[in-house]
Design a protein around this motif. Sequence first.
Motif, PDB file in Angstrom:
ATOM      1  N   TRP A  57       0.831  -1.191   0.000  1.00 42.80           N
ATOM      2  CA  TRP A  57       0.000   0.000   0.000  1.00 42.80           C
ATOM      3  C   TRP A  57       0.869   1.245   0.000  1.00 42.80           C
ATOM      4  CZ3 TRP A  57      -4.877   0.093  -1.209  1.00 42.80           C
ATOM      5  CH2 TRP A  57      -5.658  -1.034  -0.976  1.00 42.80           C
ATOM      6  N   GLY A  58       0.542   2.149  -0.877  1.00 41.86           N
ATOM      7  CA  GLY A  58       1.271   3.407  -0.943  1.00 41.86           C
ATOM      8  C   GLY A  58       2.459   3.382  -1.878  1.00 41.86           C
ATOM      9  N   PHE A  59       2.803   2.209  -2.376  1.00 40.73           N
ATOM     10  CA  PHE A  59       3.918   2.093  -3.311  1.00 40.73           C
ATOM     11  C   PHE A  59       3.427   1.462  -4.610  1.00 40.73           C
ATOM     12  CE2 PHE A  59       7.337   3.364  -0.572  1.00 40.73           C
ATOM     13  CZ  PHE A  59       6.886   3.067   0.692  1.00 40.73           C
ATOM     14  N   GLN A  60       4.009   1.846  -5.692  1.00 38.54           N
ATOM     15  CA  GLN A  60       3.558   1.369  -6.991  1.00 38.54           C
ATOM     16  C   GLN A  60       4.411   0.246  -7.530  1.00 38.54           C
ATOM     17  OE1 GLN A  60       3.486   4.929  -9.354  1.00 38.54           O
ATOM     18  NE2 GLN A  60       2.365   6.017  -7.775  1.00 38.54           N
ATOM     19  N   LYS A  61       5.577   0.093  -6.985  1.00 36.55           N
ATOM     20  CA  LYS A  61       6.481  -0.878  -7.557  1.00 36.55           C
ATOM     21  C   LYS A  61       6.119  -2.288  -7.136  1.00 36.55           C
ATOM     22  CE  LYS A  61       9.700  -0.585  -3.694  1.00 36.55           C
ATOM     23  NZ  LYS A  61      11.062  -0.191  -3.263  1.00 36.55           N
ATOM     24  N   LEU A  62       6.482  -3.236  -7.982  1.00 34.14           N
ATOM     25  CA  LEU A  62       6.441  -4.644  -7.630  1.00 34.14           C
ATOM     26  C   LEU A  62       7.826  -5.044  -7.144  1.00 34.14           C
ATOM     27  CD1 LEU A  62       4.452  -6.347 -10.539  1.00 34.14           C
ATOM     28  CD2 LEU A  62       3.649  -5.799  -8.233  1.00 34.14           C
ATOM     29  N   VAL A  63       7.848  -5.820  -6.080  1.00 36.82           N
ATOM     30  CA  VAL A  63       9.107  -6.370  -5.576  1.00 36.82           C
ATOM     31  C   VAL A  63       9.100  -7.853  -5.900  1.00 36.82           C
ATOM     32  CG1 VAL A  63      10.540  -6.790  -3.564  1.00 36.82           C
ATOM     33  CG2 VAL A  63       9.225  -4.661  -3.746  1.00 36.82           C
ATOM     34  N   PHE A  64      10.041  -8.249  -6.713  1.00 38.04           N
ATOM     35  CA  PHE A  64      10.097  -9.632  -7.187  1.00 38.04           C
ATOM     36  C   PHE A  64      10.962 -10.492  -6.288  1.00 38.04           C
ATOM     37  CE2 PHE A  64       8.076 -10.007 -11.330  1.00 38.04           C
ATOM     38  CZ  PHE A  64       7.795  -8.684 -11.610  1.00 38.04           C
ATOM     39  N   GLY A  65      10.600 -11.764  -6.247  1.00 40.06           N
ATOM     40  CA  GLY A  65      11.415 -12.738  -5.550  1.00 40.06           C
ATOM     41  C   GLY A  65      12.525 -13.259  -6.444  1.00 40.06           C
ATOM     42  N   THR A  66      13.250 -14.193  -5.888  1.00 38.32           N
ATOM     43  CA  THR A  66      14.402 -14.764  -6.581  1.00 38.32           C
ATOM     44  C   THR A  66      14.009 -15.822  -7.602  1.00 38.32           C
ATOM     45  OG1 THR A  66      14.633 -16.246  -4.703  1.00 38.32           O
ATOM     46  CG2 THR A  66      16.040 -14.302  -4.733  1.00 38.32           C
ATOM     47  N   GLY A  67      12.811 -16.337  -7.496  1.00 38.39           N
ATOM     48  CA  GLY A  67      12.309 -17.266  -8.495  1.00 38.39           C
ATOM     49  C   GLY A  67      12.582 -18.721  -8.210  1.00 38.39           C
ATOM     50  N   THR A  68      11.708 -19.563  -8.722  1.00 33.82           N
ATOM     51  CA  THR A  68      11.892 -21.019  -8.708  1.00 33.82           C
ATOM     52  C   THR A  68      12.014 -21.487 -10.140  1.00 33.82           C
ATOM     53  OG1 THR A  68      10.656 -21.406  -6.652  1.00 33.82           O
ATOM     54  CG2 THR A  68      10.811 -23.245  -8.195  1.00 33.82           C
TER      55      THR A  68
END
Lengths: 113, 111
Positions: free
Chosen positions: B94-105
């Motif tokens: 909430w309040g932020f527009q960015k997506l924070v991605f994980g390291t992936g599988t």
Amino acid sequence: EPEVTQTPSHQVTQMGQEVILRCVPISNHLYFYWYRQILGQKVEFLVSFYNNEISEKSEIFDDQFSVERPDGSNFTLKIRSTKLEDSAMYFCASSEPILETQYFGPGTRLLVL
Amino acid sequence: SQQGEEDPQALSIQEGENATMNCSYKTSINNLQWYRQNSGRGLVHLILIRSNEREKHSGRLRVTLDTSKKSSSLLITASRAADTASYFCATDEWGFQKLVFGTGTRLLVSP
């Protein structure tokens, strides 16, 4: 189905040169984003753009970067004076309202020599 | 764990088996999204689950979200060789527009 498009798909440039990466977001979307992914690493947020101005940017997005929506359809990322470490895949994304699904383009692979 | 960290890092299964990937995050979130990436290609959106939802289905995909544990899982049922790809979770706050991605599988489905 509408999709985000990006050009070019690949770009090779010399260190110190300027590059412009182009994106055409989905037509009814209002929020636009740039992300990058260095080979083998996470996808990282660079900048978001709404109503013709930057709404949020990351620490990565320093003065060498700029974004623009020069007309009603294109969204560009300019990198002035590229560095070797700018080599990455650059993704454009768009979303309709904020905090909803972000749709990503196929990416531009940038290689700085 | 880092924000949006997936486990396992790599998963190898046979066609027809189910694949389960997990994602943990640290902050309060608005939505959690799962994306798929074929090697060196773009990110394909799979599913979005909101913070007030606990489970969501889409075709062979089932996503769960446990906000008390700050974790999510993606289940792919009856996997196919074409499901071979990297899978990422991405969160927004909430309040932020960015997506924070994980390291992936990295999922490998063998015929």
